[in-house]
Design an enzyme around this catalytic site. Structure first.
Site, mmCIF file in Angstrom:
data_model
loop_
_atom_site.group_PDB
_atom_site.id
_atom_site.type_symbol
_atom_site.label_atom_id
_atom_site.label_comp_id
_atom_site.label_asym_id
_atom_site.label_seq_id
_atom_site.Cartn_x
_atom_site.Cartn_y
_atom_site.Cartn_z
ATOM 1 N N HIS A 84 34.629 -27.022 51.460
ATOM 2 C CA HIS A 84 35.553 -28.044 50.929
ATOM 3 C C HIS A 84 34.799 -29.046 50.048
ATOM 4 O O HIS A 84 35.408 -29.997 49.550
ATOM 5 C CB HIS A 84 36.308 -28.799 52.031
ATOM 6 C CG HIS A 84 37.311 -27.961 52.755
ATOM 7 N ND1 HIS A 84 38.383 -28.485 53.431
ATOM 8 C CD2 HIS A 84 37.407 -26.617 52.899
ATOM 9 C CE1 HIS A 84 39.093 -27.503 53.982
ATOM 10 N NE2 HIS A 84 38.502 -26.352 53.664
ATOM 11 N N ASP A 128 43.384 -18.156 50.227
ATOM 12 C CA ASP A 128 43.606 -19.362 49.427
ATOM 13 C C ASP A 128 42.403 -20.277 49.633
ATOM 14 O O ASP A 128 41.674 -20.152 50.639
ATOM 15 C CB ASP A 128 44.921 -20.067 49.798
ATOM 16 C CG ASP A 128 44.955 -20.559 51.234
ATOM 17 O OD1 ASP A 128 44.440 -19.836 52.126
ATOM 18 O OD2 ASP A 128 45.464 -21.672 51.490
ATOM 19 N N HIS A 152 41.644 -15.736 55.311
ATOM 20 C CA HIS A 152 42.594 -16.243 54.302
ATOM 21 C C HIS A 152 41.925 -16.282 52.935
ATOM 22 O O HIS A 152 40.709 -16.473 52.829
ATOM 23 C CB HIS A 152 43.125 -17.635 54.679
ATOM 24 C CG HIS A 152 42.099 -18.723 54.643
ATOM 25 N ND1 HIS A 152 41.836 -19.466 53.506
ATOM 26 C CD2 HIS A 152 41.252 -19.196 55.584
ATOM 27 C CE1 HIS A 152 40.894 -20.359 53.770
ATOM 28 N NE2 HIS A 152 40.512 -20.204 55.032
ATOM 29 N N ASP A 171 38.748 -14.841 63.945
ATOM 30 C CA ASP A 171 39.085 -15.635 62.753
ATOM 31 C C ASP A 171 37.873 -16.461 62.315
ATOM 32 O O ASP A 171 36.811 -16.439 62.954
ATOM 33 C CB ASP A 171 40.283 -16.542 63.106
ATOM 34 C CG ASP A 171 40.953 -17.152 61.879
ATOM 35 O OD1 ASP A 171 40.597 -16.790 60.738
ATOM 36 O OD2 ASP A 171 41.848 -18.015 62.059
ATOM 37 N N GLU A 217 46.536 -20.816 54.271
ATOM 38 C CA GLU A 217 45.856 -21.443 55.414
ATOM 39 C C GLU A 217 45.477 -22.877 55.103
ATOM 40 O O GLU A 217 45.557 -23.753 55.960
ATOM 41 C CB GLU A 217 44.597 -20.631 55.781
ATOM 42 C CG GLU A 217 43.931 -21.064 57.094
ATOM 43 C CD GLU A 217 42.970 -22.243 56.986
ATOM 44 O OE1 GLU A 217 42.634 -22.839 58.015
ATOM 45 O OE2 GLU A 217 42.573 -22.583 55.846
ATOM 46 N N GLU A 218 45.045 -23.123 53.872
ATOM 47 C CA GLU A 218 44.537 -24.458 53.528
ATOM 48 C C GLU A 218 45.638 -25.518 53.495
ATOM 49 O O GLU A 218 45.354 -26.702 53.352
ATOM 50 C CB GLU A 218 43.797 -24.422 52.179
ATOM 51 C CG GLU A 218 42.519 -23.588 52.191
ATOM 52 C CD GLU A 218 41.416 -24.153 53.094
ATOM 53 O OE1 GLU A 218 41.622 -25.201 53.717
ATOM 54 O OE2 GLU A 218 40.354 -23.519 53.170
ATOM 55 N N ASP A 275 34.470 -20.032 52.712
ATOM 56 C CA ASP A 275 35.771 -20.389 53.288
ATOM 57 C C ASP A 275 36.869 -19.940 52.336
ATOM 58 O O ASP A 275 37.301 -20.713 51.518
ATOM 59 C CB ASP A 275 35.818 -21.911 53.519
ATOM 60 C CG ASP A 275 37.136 -22.385 54.108
ATOM 61 O OD1 ASP A 275 37.895 -21.550 54.616
ATOM 62 O OD2 ASP A 275 37.414 -23.599 54.025
HETATM 63 C C1 LIG Z 1 26.975 -27.000 67.544
HETATM 64 C C2 LIG Z 1 27.322 -26.966 66.189
HETATM 65 C C3 LIG Z 1 28.713 -27.380 65.878
HETATM 66 C C4 LIG Z 1 28.854 -27.345 64.445
HETATM 67 C C5 LIG Z 1 30.175 -27.592 63.941
HETATM 68 C C6 LIG Z 1 30.234 -27.223 62.500
HETATM 69 C C7 LIG Z 1 31.505 -26.592 62.255
HETATM 70 C C8 LIG Z 1 31.615 -25.880 60.957
HETATM 71 C C9 LIG Z 1 33.046 -25.628 60.763
HETATM 72 C C10 LIG Z 1 33.369 -25.017 59.490
HETATM 73 C C11 LIG Z 1 34.834 -25.012 59.329
HETATM 74 C C12 LIG Z 1 35.312 -23.921 58.467
HETATM 75 C C13 LIG Z 1 36.754 -23.627 58.680
HETATM 76 C C14 LIG Z 1 37.605 -24.637 58.091
HETATM 77 C C15 LIG Z 1 39.054 -24.351 58.209
HETATM 78 C C16 LIG Z 1 39.830 -25.453 57.550
HETATM 79 O O1 LIG Z 1 39.375 -26.055 56.638
HETATM 80 N N1 LIG Z 1 41.040 -25.751 58.021
HETATM 81 C C17 LIG Z 1 41.842 -26.844 57.556
HETATM 82 C C18 LIG Z 1 43.261 -26.468 57.857
HETATM 83 C C19 LIG Z 1 44.249 -27.502 57.517
HETATM 84 C C20 LIG Z 1 44.932 -27.425 56.354
HETATM 85 C C21 LIG Z 1 45.857 -28.371 56.030
HETATM 86 C C22 LIG Z 1 46.110 -29.405 56.852
HETATM 87 C C23 LIG Z 1 45.414 -29.459 58.021
HETATM 88 C C24 LIG Z 1 44.502 -28.514 58.360
HETATM 89 C C25 LIG Z 1 41.492 -28.097 58.325
HETATM 90 O O2 LIG Z 1 41.219 -28.028 59.516
HETATM 91 O O3 LIG Z 1 41.521 -29.168 57.717
HETATM 92 ZN ZN LIG Z 2 39.197 -21.576 55.975
HETATM 93 ZN ZN LIG Z 3 39.141 -24.538 54.445
#
Ligand SMILES: CCCCCCCCCCCCCCCC(=O)N[C@@H](Cc1ccccc1)C(=O)O
Ligand SMILES: [Zn+2]
Ligand SMILES: [Zn+2]
Length: 504
Positions: free
Chosen positions: A466, A128, A126, A219, A192-193, A158
């Site tokens: 973020h 955005d 995505h 993804d 997406e955000e 991101d």
């Molecule tokens: C063993 C190690 C585990 C480590 C875990 C670390 C994880 C890192 C994750 C990074 C995440 C990046 C992707 C983020 C996607 C994202 O921000 N999605 C958003 C989507 C959303 C938008 C509006 C309302 C609700 C939800 C979110 O989940 O908040």
């Molecule tokens: Zn994302």
């Molecule tokens: Zn994000």
């Protein structure tokens, strides 16, 4: 003399063939004889390397911010569409690639492979981004500045890195006259955000209406984690095979308003504060042992020093200990339970007025072994106060667990590509995406949903997503392009799992 003549003729014929192949394959000649004839090495010229990083910088400079469902920078979203057209001309002019704009700003590319017997796959990303107020940033968040080998800015992790790397890899393959055998889709979402309901959901509906099923999709949301798991010294490529669910609840208390000089025994604020405090102090149950985490830890066991390796290999005995250790660290805690985050709190307008209404929002991320319904029941029991109304703002269950066995094409292709591009990474393990992504809108078109960004991530980088000072190294971005360049070719040549060799 005669030998030289024959040799010369053969050379001329080969040259002619090459010219023929080049001229026709660029425009999409689909003859079997040219399919996947040879592998194209993922080596890029200096000029191409400069162009690819400049292309990413340009993408970062377009402030495609999603503020809310209602509010996004539509001028920037439209500009982004024109930008990718400009920097990836071959993608847009190749006759076996169809480009469609969905809901004004999202993009769907259909890359028609030469072998219709191969089931297609899909790459998701995505463009955005979340807002980025300038305070605290080392360089302005939409400057795309390069400093000390890093490209800085909102979206570098991101997720404009993936958008640009996918198109860049395809552009470079096409320039080298590559004709994919296996069809694939590239879906680039613009919202997406803020949920993906206008972009990803509509693309998914379009594909469903066309009767399309894909073998797997890839993804965002997982990385090569480095330094996240206590005691694990080596980096671990985690291919997430499920995504947590979510529940957004609005808690509301209504009480009689009045003069603050004669307060009632309990106020809307006090009742609500006590309720959210109970929620925060009563974590959801530890679900260690259910879901894919047990499998992940068993695979990781050998990588830990003594005695952790023994403990992880004998979870039947040490399960209570490991589950307690996991919840001690705020990141590994996310993997063992539904998390509870108090995110908004509103009440009152004036210091001497008892407010009639108090409201709080709570964001739960649901563990793969639980459902929305189960979490709601637990919340009701914890709040245990009828004066606190519960309103569901948004809810969805966790995604089903995608296969990661020897026969799982998507997982195995990712594993194979990780091993070739990151030979120093010994560990590839299935994981859990702890956030939410566009891929949840595609559950009707595939049972293989995988999350993986071919980029190293350290804990400080995680807080930049973020947060502030989001950045990617030029080298990491080049490697991401290389990864996708290889992945697309691997999807054409993959012949299934290598049989296990049993020692005699
Ligand atoms: C063993 C190690 C585990 C480590 C875990 C670390 C994880 C890192 C994750 C990074 C995440 C990046 C992707 C983020 C996607 C994202 O921000 N999605 C958003 C989507 C959303 C938008 C509006 C309302 C609700 C939800 C979110 O989940 O908040
Ligand atoms: Zn994302
Ligand atoms: Zn994000």
């Amino acid at each position: 003399m005669a030998r030289w003549y024959v040799c010369g003729l053969a050379l001329a014929a080969a040259e002619l063939l090459l010219i023929f192949a080049t001229v026709f394959s660029a425009k999409g000649l689909r003859g079997k004889e040219f399919q996947g004839a040879s592998r194209i090495p993922s080596q890029f010229s200096e000029e191409e390397r400069v162009a690819m990083k400049e292309a990413l910088k340009g993408a970062i400079r377009i402030p495609t911010v999603s503020f809310s469902h209602e509010k996004s920078n539509t001028t920037a979203l439209a500009e982004f569409g024109e930008y990718i057209h400009k920097v990836f001309p071959t993608v847009f002019s190749t006759n076996f690639i169809q480009h469609e704009v969905v809901e004004q700003y999202s993009h769907l590319f259909t890359v028609q492979g030469s072998d219709p017997s191969l089931q297609p796959y899909m790459l998701l990303a995505h463009f955005d981004v979340v807002p980025a107020p300038e305070e605290g940033w080392e360089v302005p968040p939409f400057s795309g500045l390069e400093r000390d080998g890093f490209i800085h800015g909102r979206g570098t992790l991101d997720n404009k890195n993936s958008v640009m790397a996918i198109l860049q890899a395809l552009e470079l393959l096409l320039i080298r006259n590559y004709i994919p055998q296996r069809s694939f889709f590239i879906a680039l979402g613009h919202d997406e955000e803020v949920s993906g309901t206008r972009g990803a959901l509509k693309i998914s509906e379009l594909l469903q209406a066309r009767g399309i099923q894909v073998a797997f999709l890839v993804d965002e949301c997982s990385f090569i984690f480095d330094g996240f798991i206590p005691n694990l010294k080596k980096p671990c490529a985690m291919v997430s095979v499920t995504e947590k669910g979510a529940l957004d609840l609005l808690l509301q208390v209504n009480m009689t308003p009045g003069h603050s000089s004669a307060p009632p025994k309990e106020t809307s604020i006090g009742i609500l504060a006590a309720a959210v405090s109970r929620l925060e102090n009563t974590p959801m149950p530890n679900m260690f042992g259910s879901g894919p985490l047990k499998m992940t830890l068993e695979q990781l066991a050998n990588e830990f020093p003594f005695p952790t390796n023994i403990v992880l290999k004998n979870l039947w005995l040490f399960r209570p200990l490991v589950s307690r250790l996991m919840e001690r660290n705020y990141i590994t805690n996310t993997l063992v339970r539904t998390t509870t985050a108090l995110t908004m709190f509103n009440a009152g307008v004036k210091v001497n007025v008892i407010p009639p209404v108090a409201q709080a929002s709570v964001n739960f991320r649901i563990h793969p072994a639980q459902t929305v319904h189960e979490v709601l029941e637990l919340v009701k029991n914890i709040v245990a106060d009828d004066r606190v109304q519960l309103h569901v703002l948004r809810a969805f269950d966790p995604l089903p667990i995608s296969p990661s066995d020897d026969k799982a094409l998507g997982y195995q292709l990712l594993r194979q590509t990780i091993q070739s591009i990151f030979p120093e990474v010994d560990i590839v393990a299935p994981g859990i995406c702890i956030a939410n992504t566009d891929s949840r809108h595609y559950t009707n078109i595939t049972a293989g949903i995988y999350h993986f960004n071919p980029v190293y991530l350290q804990p400080q980088d995680f807080s930049s997503i973020h947060g502030i000072n989001e950045k990617i190294s030029v080298q990491a971005y080049e490697t991401q392009v290389k990864f996708i360049f290889e992945l697309i070719q691997n999807a054409d040549t993959y012949t299934g799992p290598v049989p296990h060799v049993h020692e005699l």
